[in-house]
Scaffold this motif. Structure first.
Motif, mmCIF file in Angstrom:
data_model
loop_
_atom_site.group_PDB
_atom_site.id
_atom_site.type_symbol
_atom_site.label_atom_id
_atom_site.label_comp_id
_atom_site.label_asym_id
_atom_site.label_seq_id
_atom_site.Cartn_x
_atom_site.Cartn_y
_atom_site.Cartn_z
ATOM 1 N N TYR A 35 0.818 -1.200 0.000
ATOM 2 C CA TYR A 35 0.000 0.000 0.000
ATOM 3 C C TYR A 35 0.863 1.266 0.000
ATOM 4 O O TYR A 35 0.600 2.211 -0.745
ATOM 5 C CB TYR A 35 -0.940 -0.018 1.204
ATOM 6 C CG TYR A 35 -2.005 1.030 1.159
ATOM 7 C CD1 TYR A 35 -3.135 0.884 0.362
ATOM 8 C CD2 TYR A 35 -1.897 2.186 1.928
ATOM 9 C CE1 TYR A 35 -4.123 1.846 0.328
ATOM 10 C CE2 TYR A 35 -2.883 3.152 1.900
ATOM 11 C CZ TYR A 35 -3.988 2.985 1.094
ATOM 12 O OH TYR A 35 -4.959 3.953 1.063
ATOM 13 N N TRP A 39 1.104 4.350 -3.227
ATOM 14 C CA TRP A 39 0.917 5.798 -3.148
ATOM 15 C C TRP A 39 2.193 6.565 -3.425
ATOM 16 O O TRP A 39 2.142 7.699 -3.923
ATOM 17 C CB TRP A 39 0.258 6.177 -1.826
ATOM 18 C CG TRP A 39 -1.102 5.566 -1.825
ATOM 19 C CD1 TRP A 39 -1.551 4.537 -1.041
ATOM 20 C CD2 TRP A 39 -2.157 5.835 -2.747
ATOM 21 N NE1 TRP A 39 -2.819 4.179 -1.413
ATOM 22 C CE2 TRP A 39 -3.218 4.957 -2.461
ATOM 23 C CE3 TRP A 39 -2.310 6.739 -3.792
ATOM 24 C CZ2 TRP A 39 -4.414 4.966 -3.171
ATOM 25 C CZ3 TRP A 39 -3.513 6.744 -4.495
ATOM 26 C CH2 TRP A 39 -4.538 5.868 -4.189
ATOM 27 N N GLU A 40 3.327 5.987 -3.133
ATOM 28 C CA GLU A 40 4.603 6.614 -3.516
ATOM 29 C C GLU A 40 4.661 6.762 -5.036
ATOM 30 O O GLU A 40 5.001 7.816 -5.562
ATOM 31 C CB GLU A 40 5.777 5.772 -3.003
ATOM 32 C CG GLU A 40 7.140 6.247 -3.466
ATOM 33 C CD GLU A 40 7.548 7.610 -2.917
ATOM 34 O OE1 GLU A 40 8.315 8.305 -3.619
ATOM 35 O OE2 GLU A 40 7.131 7.971 -1.810
ATOM 36 N N ILE A 43 1.171 9.020 -6.513
ATOM 37 C CA ILE A 43 1.091 10.457 -6.235
ATOM 38 C C ILE A 43 2.454 11.139 -6.356
ATOM 39 O O ILE A 43 2.599 12.098 -7.103
ATOM 40 C CB ILE A 43 0.476 10.722 -4.846
ATOM 41 C CG1 ILE A 43 -0.911 10.076 -4.732
ATOM 42 C CG2 ILE A 43 0.420 12.235 -4.570
ATOM 43 C CD1 ILE A 43 -1.951 10.558 -5.727
ATOM 44 N N THR A 48 0.114 7.113 -12.211
ATOM 45 C CA THR A 48 -1.153 6.573 -11.741
ATOM 46 C C THR A 48 -1.532 5.258 -12.403
ATOM 47 O O THR A 48 -2.481 4.612 -11.959
ATOM 48 C CB THR A 48 -2.296 7.592 -11.930
ATOM 49 O OG1 THR A 48 -2.368 7.950 -13.317
ATOM 50 C CG2 THR A 48 -2.070 8.825 -11.070
ATOM 51 N N LEU A 51 -2.378 2.229 -10.367
ATOM 52 C CA LEU A 51 -3.704 2.045 -9.779
ATOM 53 C C LEU A 51 -4.564 1.067 -10.589
ATOM 54 O O LEU A 51 -5.536 0.531 -10.074
ATOM 55 C CB LEU A 51 -4.411 3.392 -9.625
ATOM 56 C CG LEU A 51 -3.692 4.403 -8.728
ATOM 57 C CD1 LEU A 51 -4.439 5.723 -8.704
ATOM 58 C CD2 LEU A 51 -3.493 3.855 -7.323
ATOM 59 N N TYR A 77 -8.122 9.733 -8.030
ATOM 60 C CA TYR A 77 -6.791 10.113 -7.551
ATOM 61 C C TYR A 77 -5.958 10.800 -8.610
ATOM 62 O O TYR A 77 -5.013 11.525 -8.285
ATOM 63 C CB TYR A 77 -6.071 8.890 -6.972
ATOM 64 C CG TYR A 77 -6.618 8.537 -5.612
ATOM 65 C CD1 TYR A 77 -6.450 9.394 -4.529
ATOM 66 C CD2 TYR A 77 -7.329 7.365 -5.405
ATOM 67 C CE1 TYR A 77 -6.971 9.086 -3.280
ATOM 68 C CE2 TYR A 77 -7.853 7.046 -4.159
ATOM 69 C CZ TYR A 77 -7.673 7.914 -3.107
ATOM 70 O OH TYR A 77 -8.191 7.610 -1.873
ATOM 71 N N PHE A 89 3.488 13.404 -1.067
ATOM 72 C CA PHE A 89 2.554 12.621 -0.262
ATOM 73 C C PHE A 89 3.407 11.866 0.734
ATOM 74 O O PHE A 89 4.231 11.028 0.354
ATOM 75 C CB PHE A 89 1.736 11.662 -1.132
ATOM 76 C CG PHE A 89 0.683 10.936 -0.346
ATOM 77 C CD1 PHE A 89 -0.451 11.598 0.074
ATOM 78 C CD2 PHE A 89 0.844 9.612 -0.004
ATOM 79 C CE1 PHE A 89 -1.424 10.949 0.810
ATOM 80 C CE2 PHE A 89 -0.119 8.947 0.736
ATOM 81 C CZ PHE A 89 -1.257 9.614 1.139
ATOM 82 N N TRP A 105 -1.396 10.608 7.058
ATOM 83 C CA TRP A 105 -0.613 11.156 5.961
ATOM 84 C C TRP A 105 -0.635 12.680 5.914
ATOM 85 O O TRP A 105 -1.439 13.328 6.572
ATOM 86 C CB TRP A 105 -1.113 10.604 4.631
ATOM 87 C CG TRP A 105 -2.607 10.716 4.421
ATOM 88 C CD1 TRP A 105 -3.532 9.747 4.674
ATOM 89 C CD2 TRP A 105 -3.339 11.856 3.953
ATOM 90 N NE1 TRP A 105 -4.799 10.220 4.385
ATOM 91 C CE2 TRP A 105 -4.708 11.502 3.928
ATOM 92 C CE3 TRP A 105 -2.980 13.132 3.550
ATOM 93 C CZ2 TRP A 105 -5.700 12.375 3.514
ATOM 94 C CZ3 TRP A 105 -3.978 14.012 3.135
ATOM 95 C CH2 TRP A 105 -5.319 13.622 3.114
ATOM 96 N N THR A 131 -6.537 7.716 6.485
ATOM 97 C CA THR A 131 -7.291 6.835 5.598
ATOM 98 C C THR A 131 -7.458 5.487 6.273
ATOM 99 O O THR A 131 -6.489 4.926 6.786
ATOM 100 C CB THR A 131 -6.562 6.642 4.249
ATOM 101 O OG1 THR A 131 -6.313 7.921 3.668
ATOM 102 C CG2 THR A 131 -7.381 5.792 3.291
ATOM 103 N N GLU A 143 -11.596 2.328 0.685
ATOM 104 C CA GLU A 143 -10.842 3.391 1.343
ATOM 105 C C GLU A 143 -11.813 4.460 1.821
ATOM 106 O O GLU A 143 -12.811 4.739 1.162
ATOM 107 C CB GLU A 143 -9.862 4.063 0.381
ATOM 108 C CG GLU A 143 -8.702 3.203 -0.023
ATOM 109 C CD GLU A 143 -7.792 3.930 -0.978
ATOM 110 O OE1 GLU A 143 -6.606 4.058 -0.648
ATOM 111 O OE2 GLU A 143 -8.258 4.362 -2.049
ATOM 112 N N ASP A 145 -11.143 8.349 3.336
ATOM 113 C CA ASP A 145 -10.224 9.402 3.752
ATOM 114 C C ASP A 145 -10.919 10.365 4.696
ATOM 115 O O ASP A 145 -12.097 10.692 4.517
ATOM 116 C CB ASP A 145 -9.729 10.204 2.543
ATOM 117 C CG ASP A 145 -8.688 9.478 1.727
ATOM 118 O OD1 ASP A 145 -7.905 8.705 2.306
ATOM 119 O OD2 ASP A 145 -8.650 9.700 0.502
#
Length: 163
Positions: A35, A39-40, A43, A48, A51, A77, A89, A105, A131, A143, A145
């Motif tokens: 996970y 996101w590293e 974002i 992307t 994803l 996103y 991020f 985060w 999140t 998810e 947030d």
């Protein structure tokens, strides 16, 4: 080939001898690593496309309005990537119990593009959030947030600063 099969049998045997708590810890550790990497890449690196394989087909983002399906989750996103440059991020803390994760985060960036229909303001943002995540078979299933949207809108110059 025999070594690989033997290694798999040993690993399966060890896994089957562990307690449910130990199994949750093992799954949780793998989910946290995966996970965090998603996101590293998505974002911070702006790639992307990761994803496309990060979500289950019927993934849900509990937002207003709710987002359903992995393609729509990706599109959601992508707004952060197209809307902001100088993106950072930062996962400040993340922990898991099996397929349940919580991530604390911070998001920073400069609003230089369209962000959910909001034209670029040129303003910088710095917001924190949390999140709650549910994983399924090593992929993101749900998810939710939590962040202060009024702080974000104020930093974008869309709401007056409180006195």
């Amino acid at each position: 080939m025999k070594k690989i099969i033997l290694s798999l049998c040993v690993a399966a045997g060890l896994f089957s001898c562990t307690s449910e708590a130990d199994q949750n810890a093992i799954v949780g550790k793998a989910n946290v690593a995966y996970y965090g990497r998603v996101w590293e890449v998505a974002i911070n690196e702006g790639r992307t496309n990761i994803l496309d394989s990060a979500y289950v087909e019927d993934a849900v983002l509990h937002t207003v309005p709710e987002v359903k399906g992995k393609a729509n989750c990706k599109a959601y996103y992508e707004n952060f990537v197209t809307g902001f440059t100088e993106r950072q991020f930062i996962v400040k803390e993340i922990f898991a119990d099996g397929d349940k994760l919580v991530k604390y985060w911070q998001f920073k960036g400069k609003h230089t593009g369209n962000f959910f229909g909001i034209p670029a303001t040129g303003k910088s943002v710095d917001v924190i959030g949390c999140t709650i995540v549910k994983m399924k078979d090593g992929k993101i299933a749900e998810e939710q947030d939590f962040m202060d949207n009024m702080v974000l809108m104020t930093q974008l110059g869309l709401l007056p600063a409180s006195k």
